[in-house]
Write an enzyme that holds these catalytic residues in place. Sequence first.
Site, PDB file in Angstrom:
ATOM      1  N   THR A  71       0.874  -1.185   0.000  1.00 39.86           N
ATOM      2  CA  THR A  71       0.000   0.000   0.000  1.00 39.86           C
ATOM      3  C   THR A  71       0.911   1.234   0.000  1.00 39.86           C
ATOM      4  OG1 THR A  71      -0.187   0.065   2.409  1.00 39.86           O
ATOM      5  CG2 THR A  71      -1.885  -1.181   1.226  1.00 39.86           C
ATOM      6  N   VAL A 106       1.226   4.678   1.296  1.00 43.19           N
ATOM      7  CA  VAL A 106       1.877   5.458   2.367  1.00 43.19           C
ATOM      8  C   VAL A 106       2.899   4.588   3.102  1.00 43.19           C
ATOM      9  CG1 VAL A 106       1.514   6.786   4.468  1.00 43.19           C
ATOM     10  CG2 VAL A 106      -0.177   6.907   2.632  1.00 43.19           C
ATOM     11  N   CYS A 107       2.508   3.343   3.378  1.00 41.91           N
ATOM     12  CA  CYS A 107       3.373   2.431   4.133  1.00 41.91           C
ATOM     13  C   CYS A 107       4.699   2.204   3.416  1.00 41.91           C
ATOM     14  CB  CYS A 107       2.680   1.088   4.325  1.00 41.91           C
ATOM     15  SG  CYS A 107       1.020   1.244   4.987  1.00 41.91           S
ATOM     16  N   THR A 108       4.635   2.092   2.091  1.00 44.58           N
ATOM     17  CA  THR A 108       5.856   1.842   1.327  1.00 44.58           C
ATOM     18  C   THR A 108       6.822   3.010   1.474  1.00 44.58           C
ATOM     19  OG1 THR A 108       4.552   0.538  -0.220  1.00 44.58           O
ATOM     20  CG2 THR A 108       6.721   1.271  -0.985  1.00 44.58           C
ATOM     21  N   LEU A 126       8.162   2.885   5.398  1.00 41.93           N
ATOM     22  CA  LEU A 126       9.130   1.855   5.816  1.00 41.93           C
ATOM     23  C   LEU A 126      10.486   2.054   5.162  1.00 41.93           C
ATOM     24  CD1 LEU A 126       6.462   0.595   6.962  1.00 41.93           C
ATOM     25  CD2 LEU A 126       7.764  -1.532   6.965  1.00 41.93           C
TER      26      LEU A 126
END
Lengths: 220, 220
Positions: free
Chosen positions: A43, A45-47, A50
């Site tokens: 997904t 934003v998560c990419t 992290l």
Amino acid sequence: MPGLTLGDTVPNIHVDTTHGRIWLHDYIGDSTTIIFSHPGDFTPVCTTELGKIAKYKQEFEEKGVKLIGLSCDDLQSHKEWIKDIEAFTPGSKVTYPIIADPNREIIKQLNMVDPDEKDSSGNQVPSRALHIVGPDKKIKLSFLYPACTGRNMEEVMRVVESLNRVCKYKIATPVDWKPGEPVVIPPSVSDEDASKMFPQGYDTADLPSKKRYLRFVHVD
Amino acid sequence: MPGLTLGDTVPNIHVDTTHGRIWLHDYIGDSTTIIFSHPGDFTPVCTTELGKIAKYKQEFEEKGVKLIGLSCDDLQSHKEWIKDIEAFTPGSKVTYPIIADPNREIIKQLNMVDPDEKDSSGNQVPSRALHIVGPDKKIKLSFLYPACTGRNMEEVMRVVESLNRVCKYKIATPVDWKPGEPVVIPPSVSDEDASKMFPQGYDTADLPSKKRYLRFVHVD
């Protein structure tokens, strides 16, 4: 839904991670540890998050801080997704473990649920929670962001720098403080003790109340 | 101690403030509202924080955001202390209400307790909690900082800017995002719908997985 908050001990749960099965308290050990959740693998934003956290990993290590991520996807998904994260953020290496919580049990225990979001199967997803946990396994500071709003790694690093100096010098940090700027002496320290603790001297603000509580000192 | 978290409705409590006695839900009304606590009047970090928040008041107002502070000191103390705040931060006017919670009841209800800090009488003091509450009276985002670490008003403003755009455009904001930078299109929006919603066009990142989930768009 009430949840874990400042001063609470994080539960010593047995978790599956990309680095194997671990007890959370064993992982924390004697280190300040950042436990952070993200709504889902693959997904957007998560990419971005992290990868950015991974880029800061050396800085966190230099400050004695461990990292551990968490989402509700399984380990195979985490491992495949890491290739995307590292490709999108050049120079990032995701060397910290990521917990798999497919049963959505751990996110409830760690106050990491976003009640407003569901995945495509209608399951609950994690919020963007980030807890800074001390070696005593207690929560020192928390960010609770919804799925829609990515966190700010500079702010995370700023509070880590603050907490480290608070421990070392028994000081506090004012609004918007950044490393290199003066810190403040807490009210629990008398002027006499402050003079002993800070031989470099300190400045007291002249305020209308004439109370001498706003004392600035340089500690690094 | 478990407490109020994301998605919870803030209780509709009747509170004494520097602007008179109010019902919290009436104050929130139809506005996004920032409720923030500080450990104590006439203390150093708090004085820097409340002045800085006051300096941002016009920006918050332009974004439709109301402010309300809280500490456990009484109203007379709040009123005297405001003179110090405004003197220390030139250009600041504390025009937002500050709740008085001398019985330490409200801080428990609003998840604003710092369990590691006590005042000189041994009473519990508030943490530096800051909840962003929507017009639906539910918590959208929370910062839970300990007494020793002052907050960052730029980060508070950044997340307000994010939440406003999320509401307006149905987007999400990536890590470290700032106004003017591209935002991302959530996975719940198909490529077809994205083309209709964003006629200005969007860019899709080319990732090792070949999944097309990381789509950037400019919305302002």
